[in-house]
Enzyme design. Sequence first.
Site: not given
Ligand SMILES: [Zn+2]
Ligand SMILES: [Zn+2]
Length: 550
Positions: A72, A158, A191, A364-365
Amino acid sequence: MPLRIVPLGGLGEIGLNSMLFDDGESALLVDAGLLFPDDTMLGVDYIVPDFGVLREAAGRLAGLLLTHGHEDHIGSASFLLKDFDIPVYGTPLTLGLLRNRLAEFDLDASARLVPIERSGRFRVGNFDVESFPVCHSIPDGVGYVFRCAEGVFVHTGDFKIDPSPPDGVPTAIERLSRISSEEKVTALFSDSTNVERDGHSLSESFVGEALAEIFEAAPGRVIVAMFSSNIHRIQGVLSAAARHGRRVALCGRSMVRNVATALDLGYMKLPRPDILIPVEDAEKLPDATVAVLTTGSQGAPRSAATLMALGEHKYVRVRGGDTAVLSSKFIPGNERAISSVSNHLFLAGAEVLHEKISEVHVSGHASREELKIMVRAVAPENFIPVHGEPRFLVRHRNLARELGVPHAEMALNGDILEFSGGRMRFAGKLEVGRFFVDGKGVGAVESLVLKDRYQLSKVGMVMVVLALSSTTGEILYGPDIVTRGVVTENGSEASVDEAREVVLKTWEESGIEARKDPAEIQTDIRRALRRYFNKRLDRKPVILPLVLEL
Ligand SMILES: [Zn+2]
Ligand SMILES: [Zn+2]
């Protein structure tokens, strides 16, 4: 000239991330990502931005800067580079993953890839660019600080704030606070993906431990399905397997390729030289000494994990005694596919673990508390949330307001944000389109074609084949009627017979001239059948009469 910042994608959706920075003399793009389709977009593999909007800026476009190697964020770079020959900046792993993708488009030799440090400083056009490390579900991620005449701008990419990152490099919060106190940040782009999650996201190291426990306790084989880009987690699987005497077979093209790229570039280490085994050998070793690492955690229909569950995979068939681990997020829109694959895994006799019942996945965020840390560290004058559906953007904007950011606003794709003298204003909108890509990106699917496919899937199709004599207009063959998705099994015979009668009646009622004109009789048949199906079944299938003259 004021600085203009325009999100081309990712503000209003999860995916398709791309943002333009343009000071009128030089311009750069942050990321060029793709979006995976939802289930109304039949046969579409992915969606990319229409980079045609950049034509006006083409002459001053100085580079593409990548934050990390997720699709993405890098997935539409090939489409960009086809039309704009600009250098691409990224860390070595990001460029390595990009190179694999460019190779599919024969662009790998011509692309100008410029490797950067995670903590680096370089120039792109008029912009003084500083990269800083961020933790995420893929190694080697960065965010960027841009310094230009209109101020200092921070883009996080991100990120999460992992207290014990697998590679030992934390998100550069300290560096960002220092920049903030020494220079004053004009705007922060941050993000929003996990703004709806309270607290902190867990550390990736947590998953490694959970997997190690599973590898120790499982009586038979362990099959782990996950995203092939999560190099840290793959490393975690290999280390846990080595510790508990298991060898690992890799399955899925992208899994094999990404592991090779990561090993090649030094982002992964084999815990023992013989840890990997060819998948064809997985059946030859005792079950308790084998782990299989595969793609397909989202339940895609022909993915390796689905085939294994259905017993259709060439080398690995799930059976009693196996433990299957779905080590990834239940991505919204994929829930049905994921639950179908886990049902098949259960039916095949496996024990199934996933993020909802076991600690086999962490995000992962950044969750809310981490997002607050970022906002406080950067302490910007202006704030624009990025990466998320509209409700994420609204919540993230509100969070920044609560923390006292003077100007926190929500922007959507195409909004032109103009910065001049430290102030931000909305300066109109750029028309940002997108392309639907079918297959290997050979042809972009028109939205009209897409509408047809959607219509066909919803209402079905009726095809009529009829051959008429070109001299007399008599019927030589047919009418044959084929339907797809229109009539139920039971009702089918009757209504197909009736439809045939309708076609014959239409032919009878048409004059001799019409019988010799295929176009005219086709129109009559279409009209008559449409009326018939509407009345009989209350449906409006797509009707395709094919009248041949012989
Ligand atoms: Zn992303
Ligand atoms: Zn990512």
